[in-house]
Design a protein around this motif. Sequence first.
Motif, mmCIF file in Angstrom:
data_model
loop_
_atom_site.group_PDB
_atom_site.id
_atom_site.type_symbol
_atom_site.label_atom_id
_atom_site.label_comp_id
_atom_site.label_asym_id
_atom_site.label_seq_id
_atom_site.Cartn_x
_atom_site.Cartn_y
_atom_site.Cartn_z
ATOM 1 N N ALA A 130 0.828 -1.206 0.000
ATOM 2 C CA ALA A 130 0.000 0.000 0.000
ATOM 3 C C ALA A 130 0.862 1.255 0.000
ATOM 4 N N VAL A 131 1.953 1.242 0.764
ATOM 5 C CA VAL A 131 2.863 2.393 0.780
ATOM 6 C C VAL A 131 3.432 2.623 -0.611
ATOM 7 N N LEU A 132 3.875 1.557 -1.270
ATOM 8 C CA LEU A 132 4.445 1.678 -2.607
ATOM 9 C C LEU A 132 3.412 2.159 -3.623
ATOM 10 N N ALA A 133 2.146 1.770 -3.425
ATOM 11 C CA ALA A 133 1.091 2.214 -4.336
ATOM 12 C C ALA A 133 0.849 3.712 -4.204
ATOM 13 N N TYR A 134 0.869 4.229 -2.978
ATOM 14 C CA TYR A 134 0.726 5.674 -2.786
ATOM 15 C C TYR A 134 1.912 6.413 -3.396
ATOM 16 N N ASP A 135 3.115 5.858 -3.226
ATOM 17 C CA ASP A 135 4.301 6.472 -3.836
ATOM 18 C C ASP A 135 4.151 6.539 -5.354
ATOM 19 N N ALA A 136 3.717 5.434 -5.939
ATOM 20 C CA ALA A 136 3.594 5.376 -7.397
ATOM 21 C C ALA A 136 2.569 6.379 -7.908
ATOM 22 N N LEU A 137 1.473 6.525 -7.182
ATOM 23 C CA LEU A 137 0.447 7.478 -7.595
ATOM 24 C C LEU A 137 1.014 8.894 -7.664
ATOM 25 N N LEU A 138 1.803 9.277 -6.656
ATOM 26 C CA LEU A 138 2.384 10.620 -6.652
ATOM 27 C C LEU A 138 3.421 10.781 -7.756
ATOM 28 N N LEU A 139 4.286 9.799 -7.916
ATOM 29 C CA LEU A 139 5.348 9.918 -8.917
ATOM 30 C C LEU A 139 4.808 9.883 -10.341
ATOM 31 N N ASP A 140 3.753 9.130 -10.553
ATOM 32 C CA ASP A 140 3.150 9.060 -11.892
ATOM 33 C C ASP A 140 2.435 10.350 -12.269
ATOM 34 N N ASN A 141 2.136 11.185 -11.275
ATOM 35 C CA ASN A 141 1.389 12.427 -11.524
ATOM 36 C C ASN A 141 2.174 13.648 -11.054
ATOM 37 N N ARG A 142 3.485 13.580 -11.164
ATOM 38 C CA ARG A 142 4.290 14.670 -10.622
ATOM 39 C C ARG A 142 4.104 15.969 -11.390
ATOM 40 N N ASP A 143 3.547 15.924 -12.594
ATOM 41 C CA ASP A 143 3.259 17.165 -13.314
ATOM 42 C C ASP A 143 2.047 17.886 -12.733
#
Length: 312
Positions: free
Chosen positions: A92-105
């Motif tokens: 779950a932690v990694l999923a939240y990280d991925a969501l932020l990094l995938d939408n860094r724009d």
Amino acid sequence: MELTPLPKTRTDEAISYRYVTALLDRSQGSVEITVRGPAEPAPTGIADVHAQGAEFWTLAVTRELDDLILDLRTNETDLGTWVLRTAGDSAAVLAYDALLLDNRDDWLANEIILYLKRTLKRLDVTSRSLIALIEPGSCFAGSLFELALAADRSYHLSGVFEDVDPDAEPATVTVGPMNLGPLPMGNDLTRLATRFLGDPDALAAAVDGAGRPLPAEEAEKRGLVTFAPDDLDWAEEVRMAIEERASFSPDALTGLEANYRFAGPETIETKIFGRLSAWQNWIFNRPNASGPDGALRRFGTGQRAEFERKRV
């Protein structure tokens, strides 16, 4: 977006938020900090992050950790050792990280990452001994693995606590994309790069294991944790680590830890916050070394120095 008041409860023995708690042990001069992972799965898109606002887990837990660091640094200067734990689901932690990094724009996702970076940098320049304990139920993965990388020592239990829960899943650590660039220290290096400074092969081995949960033996072999004791040695190893820190001069620890944490390139930040604040503005003005009862005055006399326990 409204940053609502934090759900904080403070007593003389504990400080509690929704995702972060701290137990204050004044007899040992230590604080036991537990950071909990997400209670819900990661949102499906950036629009949901905007809708959740201050309730979004990464933002909420970062605000709570930031507030706790400042509270303890200001109000609990005699508690010189912080013991860091996590609890929750690593995936779950990694999923939240991925969501932020995938939408860094997106402005909000970017600001949350920058706020997390600043809060972790605040931990780096905190004059306290940091010890991470990686046990069954921990979620030291991605952004929360940064807490273990920031620690001066990390203990990763090999196996499980046989007398407590022999059927538990052994603890693992996971290097994620958040550990590979978005959250640099004040020396402009990642905590991984700082850890393996001068050893590119070890850094490459650590990066090569990214995305895979690593048990204690492999994490120790790759240099990602300091020690990997088993169930029989765990309690004694942790006890000695905390007690020995409490026995040392707090000023000596301030200098040692500042130098240890900021290896590599010297920047304006490390010069001011990693050197000047620790040495010239604090250690050189304190009596623990050259005062009438300090270590230098009592050296060779057979008498122990008497240390004033406050940390900067």
